[in-house]
Design a protein around this motif. Structure first.
Motif, PDB file in Angstrom:
ATOM      1  N   PHE A  90      -2.573  11.527   5.120  1.00 28.52           N
ATOM      2  CA  PHE A  90      -3.316  11.253   3.884  1.00 28.52           C
ATOM      3  C   PHE A  90      -2.627  11.901   2.680  1.00 28.52           C
ATOM      4  O   PHE A  90      -2.339  11.238   1.675  1.00 28.52           O
ATOM      5  N   ASP A 135      -4.276   6.742  -6.139  1.00 23.01           N
ATOM      6  CA  ASP A 135      -4.336   8.106  -5.609  1.00 23.01           C
ATOM      7  C   ASP A 135      -2.987   8.820  -5.621  1.00 23.01           C
ATOM      8  O   ASP A 135      -2.868   9.931  -5.097  1.00 23.01           O
ATOM      9  N   SER A 163     -14.405   6.300   1.426  1.00 23.09           N
ATOM     10  CA  SER A 163     -13.291   5.754   0.642  1.00 23.09           C
ATOM     11  C   SER A 163     -12.731   4.526   1.346  1.00 23.09           C
ATOM     12  O   SER A 163     -11.782   4.622   2.145  1.00 23.09           O
ATOM     13  N   CYS A 199       0.834  -1.199   0.000  1.00 22.82           N
ATOM     14  CA  CYS A 199       0.000   0.000   0.000  1.00 22.82           C
ATOM     15  C   CYS A 199       0.871   1.251   0.000  1.00 22.82           C
ATOM     16  O   CYS A 199       2.036   1.222   0.379  1.00 22.82           O
ATOM     17  N   ARG A 222      -0.342  10.343  -0.590  1.00 24.60           N
ATOM     18  CA  ARG A 222      -0.653  10.673  -1.972  1.00 24.60           C
ATOM     19  C   ARG A 222       0.545  11.319  -2.675  1.00 24.60           C
ATOM     20  O   ARG A 222       0.840  11.014  -3.820  1.00 24.60           O
ATOM     21  N   TRP A 263      -8.861   3.246   1.880  1.00 23.91           N
ATOM     22  CA  TRP A 263      -7.927   3.849   2.824  1.00 23.91           C
ATOM     23  C   TRP A 263      -8.194   3.317   4.232  1.00 23.91           C
ATOM     24  O   TRP A 263      -9.323   3.008   4.596  1.00 23.91           O
ATOM     25  N   GLY A 269      -1.179   6.261   7.580  1.00 26.00           N
ATOM     26  CA  GLY A 269      -2.216   5.984   6.596  1.00 26.00           C
ATOM     27  C   GLY A 269      -1.752   4.972   5.572  1.00 26.00           C
ATOM     28  O   GLY A 269      -0.590   4.980   5.161  1.00 26.00           O
ATOM     29  N   ARG A 270      -2.665   4.085   5.179  1.00 26.28           N
ATOM     30  CA  ARG A 270      -2.444   3.159   4.063  1.00 26.28           C
ATOM     31  C   ARG A 270      -3.464   3.486   2.988  1.00 26.28           C
ATOM     32  O   ARG A 270      -4.659   3.607   3.280  1.00 26.28           O
ATOM     33  N   GLY A 271      -2.986   3.616   1.735  1.00 30.23           N
ATOM     34  CA  GLY A 271      -3.898   4.022   0.684  1.00 30.23           C
ATOM     35  C   GLY A 271      -3.647   3.348  -0.639  1.00 30.23           C
ATOM     36  O   GLY A 271      -2.646   2.644  -0.827  1.00 30.23           O
ATOM     37  N   SER A 318     -11.199   6.041   9.274  1.00 26.68           N
ATOM     38  CA  SER A 318     -11.571   5.967   7.862  1.00 26.68           C
ATOM     39  C   SER A 318     -11.745   7.390   7.357  1.00 26.68           C
ATOM     40  O   SER A 318     -11.823   8.342   8.137  1.00 26.68           O
TER      41      SER A 318
END
Length: 408
Positions: free
Chosen positions: A280, A347, A320, A219, A284, A323, A341-343, A312
């Motif tokens: 976040f 993104d 979303s 991630c 990104r 995430w 954060g893991r995304g 979240s």
């Protein structure tokens, strides 16, 4: 003289559980005894300790377990080599270097590092010399104050040590770190094994007393640490309701204001939101260019604690699920909150495309279940490291000759 103990467990839960009585079935106290706290032994019955708090935060007195499932929750102070305590203890797993894995959570307390001669001293200059990229070395020394120089140097060393560790290297010599146009650092070469860590990436943050680092094998990783300091560097109070008005959503501001009239209490809640938003956008890669008010965070406390949360995000009014966020209050007397954060890979903001090319498994290669499994994997506790832990083993002798303390 009564024995003193240091809490080394519970970083992933905001500390260790305290009970009113000796029995494991006795009533649990609402607050936990935070990692890094020092306590005085009042009574000892097997693996159960009755304590009085000497430093740190948590209940002033109570009963705690010394260990659980074979892992230490507290160790005697005499057994701790430094005031910075690893949790779980070093003997339980390899923390840095070859064999430490691909997922790291590291933290260094800059207040505990006072290199002789400051930035011009031999220890600081030796560590600076471990950074191969000239521009990164220059950027460290551009700062005016030593505390800022320390944070800048340690953040760069954390990125390189995480990269070398993931590659099973004992030197930084072969490691190339680049930055995206948005200044997000990434491992450019060599790359981690594709089967085990196809999308390995790392992120750092620093503020106040802490420099922190998180890495992930699949991630996107983003991290931010927020200091609870409601004043400017000149000591003037910050009107955070006005200055940051557009950066929180109306629901988030309602949550901030619901914590009573005390501005310090409100600011702690605000800082938790701010840390999450920073993690976040750092995952990104676009930083504060993103309109932060469009990302709204929702939290639930992790079981048994008020100092660790799972979060979240709602982006532009839509949930979303790609995430996931985990947030902890850092140990010690100075309040800081850290969010990881893991995304999703879709993104990424990467104008030059160099970082994106290091990610070899696309988002479309994951099924929905696979991705959710990645997000739900344990987000480990933070290992609180001394500065020596950031030095690769091939250079440890040189570090000690320059005045540094060998680790481990």
């Amino acid at each position: 003289m009564a024995a003193s103990w240091v809490v080394v467990g519970g970083v992933d839960k905001g500390g260790i559980l305290v009970r009113v009585g000796q029995e494991l079935g006795s009533k649990a106290v609402a607050d936990r005894l935070t990692t890094g706290s020092e306590v005085e032994q009042l009574d000892l019955a097997g693996d159960r300790l009755r304590y009085r708090l000497l430093s740190g935060s948590g209940p002033q007195e109570g009963w705690v377990s010394l260990r659980i499932s074979g892992k230490d929750l507290l160790v005697q102070k005499a057994a701790a080599e430094t005031e910075l305590v690893l949790s779980p203890s070093l003997k339980d797993h390899r923390v840095t270097g070859p064999g430490s894995g691909y997922r790291h959570r590291w933290a260094v307390n800059t207040d505990e590092w006072c290199p002789e001669g400051e930035a011009d001293g031999s220890e600081f200059q030796f560590l600076l010399g471990l950074i191969r990229e000239e521009e990164d070395r220059k950027s460290v020394m551009r700062f005016k104050f030593i505390e800022d120089k320390k944070r800048a140097l340690l953040s760069r060393l954390l990125v390189r040590q995480a990269s070398a560790s993931a590659l099973n290297l004992t030197s930084f010599d072969a490691v190339t770190i680049k930055r995206t146009k948005g200044r997000k650092p990434f491992l450019a070469a060599p790359l981690t094994p594709q089967e085990e860590a196809p999308n390995w990436n790392v992120n750092c943050s620093h503020e106040g007393s802490w420099v922190v680092c998180a890495s992930e094998p699949k991630c996107l990783a983003g991290i931010d640490v927020a200091e609870l300091r409601r004043t400017s560097k000149r000591g003037d109070p910050v009107d955070f309701h006005d200055v940051f008005k557009e950066h929180l959503s109306p629901k988030e501001w309602t949550h901030v204001n619901s914590h009573g009239p005390d501005l310090d209490d409100q600011y702690e809640v605000f800082s938790r939101f701010w840390s999450a938003k920073e993690s976040f956008v750092k995952a990104r890669g676009d930083g504060i260019a993103y309109p932060l008010g469009q990302a709204e965070f929702h939290w639930k406390a992790l079981e048994g604690t008020t100092k660790a949360f799972e979060g979240s995000v709602v982006i532009e009014g839509k949930q979303s699920p790609e995430w996931r966020f985990v947030q902890h209050r850092m140990p010690g007397d100075k309040a800081h909150w850290t969010t990881v954060g893991r995304g999703p890979l879709t993104d990424i903001v990467d104008a030059l495309g160099e970082f994106t090319r290091t990610l070899r498994r696309r988002q479309t290669d994951f099924s929905e279940k696979e991705w959710q499994d990645c997000l739900r994997e344990e987000s480990p506790h933070f290992d609180v490291l001394p500065v020596g832990a950031l030095v690769p083993q091939e250079h440890m002798d040189g570090f000690t000759k320059a005045g540094g303390k060998r680790w481990p």
